[in-house]
Enzyme design. Structure first.
Site: not given
Length: 426
Positions: A196-198, A201, A228
């Protein structure tokens, strides 16, 4: 529309970019100034990718509450016992460090000064936080109409969930991915990394670069709003159209593909391999490589469509593959497959770090930290032929570059900077 303040930006940047690793100031994003008001991963990784590509990135932290990823393991330890987070180092390399208390009038003033000279600001607070501090998008765009304001959050800047707190697992849960991962006879399993973070990003970098291009052409910045939850949903392959087209709700499939077969994990003598020889061409080559060329013409399994049939796959194809793989090692199987068919070992991180292909692509880099020694971290997957990225820079200590940054980009003299230090603003 007001004009961006006239500055001798090349000279100003030269005062601080001289402290960067050799070659970084010649990157594709050289001359781009990024204000990084982020913490943990989604925001820091976004600005780090921009830094690797040559942008001048200023990491701004609260002097009383710096990025808590600085305490994440693994830790590097100096001879005197001082610790520095390897986790933090990996996601914050090539940045300049500045602390700024945005709850103070002086801190807000400094940020507004910096925003006038910046091209991009990245933040990953809950929506409304920067507005509450008095330095949100609308305020800063008045200071600099060209500013690209990138906001990364759990659920985005709009919608009924916008103010909910969120982590990576929140995105995996509400974006549908968690429900699809794991095995059908067991509870769902989170994806084994912070996807979710990546994913947020990567979309943030894409959006930022697109908005920068627009700003260069028109002089107009804009808000880049990345969620996200949205990012995870876009990674669910055919799940959305399966549901909207025929009402199917995809569930966990383990290591299988929804319809492509053979295309999954298979056990071998010393571990597991992935084999994806599902097309007629790859199937024929596989039969030849494993010494049974006649199977390519077997009328029960001679076409891709037949091999996709679950009953045929379970009764004929899977047992066949087990016979090919079970008594051979990962290395032996990779040697047999060679460049002919898609077969590869399932490697742990130790094996990946030592992989010759990874080495050839410079994807594990050695970075030496004074007093702490060497740390190996992932490099950059973005390979540019003319202006290569530079992934070997250091992450800053808390507020490490306050003086040079504030002199170069906020037009503050030493007396003003000393006053800010006395008041605890920086």
């Amino acid at each position: 529309m007001s004009e961006r303040p006239e500055t001798n930006m090349t000279t100003d940047l030269g005062a601080i970019t001289g402290m960067l690793p050799a070659g970084l100031s010649k990157g594709a994003l050289r001359g781009i100034v990024v204000l990084d008001i982020t913490r943990v991963v989604a925001g820091p990784f976004c600005s780090m990718l921009l830094a690797d590509l040559g942008a001048t990135v200023i990491k701004i932290e609260n002097p009383k509450d710096p990025d808590y990823a600085r305490d994440f393991p693994p830790k590097l330890t100096s001879g005197s016992g001082e610790e520095f987070s390897g986790f933090f180092a990996q996601f914050n390399r090539n940045k300049f460090g500045l602390t700024l208390d945005l709850s103070t009038p002086e801190g807000k003033d400094v940020l507004r000064r910096l925003a006038r000279r910046a091209d991009v600001l990245v933040e990953n607070f809950r929506p409304g936080t920067m507005d509450k501090l008095g330095v949100g998008h609308e305020v800063l765009r008045r200071e600099n109409p060209r500013l690209v304001y990138t906001a990364i959050s759990g659920y985005g800047q709009t919608g009924p969930y916008r103010r909910r707190p969120a982590y990576d697992n929140s995105a995996q849960a509400t974006g549908g991915l968690w429900s699809m991962n794991g095995f059908a006879d067991r509870p769902p399993v989170r994806v084994g990394t912070i996807i979710g973070d990546l994913s947020a990003t990567l979309y943030s970098v894409i959006g930022t670069l697109a908005a920068l291009r627009h700003a260069e052409q028109t002089g107009e910045g804009q808000l880049v709003d990345v969620s996200q939850q949205d990012s995870v949903l876009s990674l669910t392959e055919n799940a959305v159209v399966s549901y909207t087209a025929d009402g199917t709700v995809p569930g966990p499939l383990g290591n299988e593909h929804p319809f492509v077969k053979p295309y999954e994990l298979y056990p071998c003598k010393d571990g597991y391999v992935f084999f994806g020889g599902y097309t007629d061409k790859f199937w024929r080559l596989s039969c030849e490589l494993f010494g049974q060329p006649e199977l390519a013409g077997d009328p029960a399994i001679d076409t891709m469509a037949k091999r996709f049939t679950p009953e045929v796959y379970e009764e004929r194809v899977r047992p066949l593959l087990h016979g090919w793989f079970a008594e051979r090692t990962k290395t032996e199987l990779e040697e047999i497959a060679g460049d002919a068919v898609p077969l590869c070992a399932v490697k742990d991180i130790g094996e990946v770090v030592e992989d010759p292909q990874i080495a050839a692509r410079d994807m594990v880099v050695d970075v030496t930290y004074p007093d702490f020694g060497e740390v190996r971290m992932f490099g950059t997957p973005i390979k540019l032929g003319g202006t290569p990225a530079q992934p070997r820079g250091l992450a800053p200590k808390v507020g490490e570059h306050a003086g040079p940054v504030l002199r170069a980009l906020a037009d503050l003299d030493d007396e003003h900077i000393a006053g800010l230090r006395e008041k605890g603003v920086i």
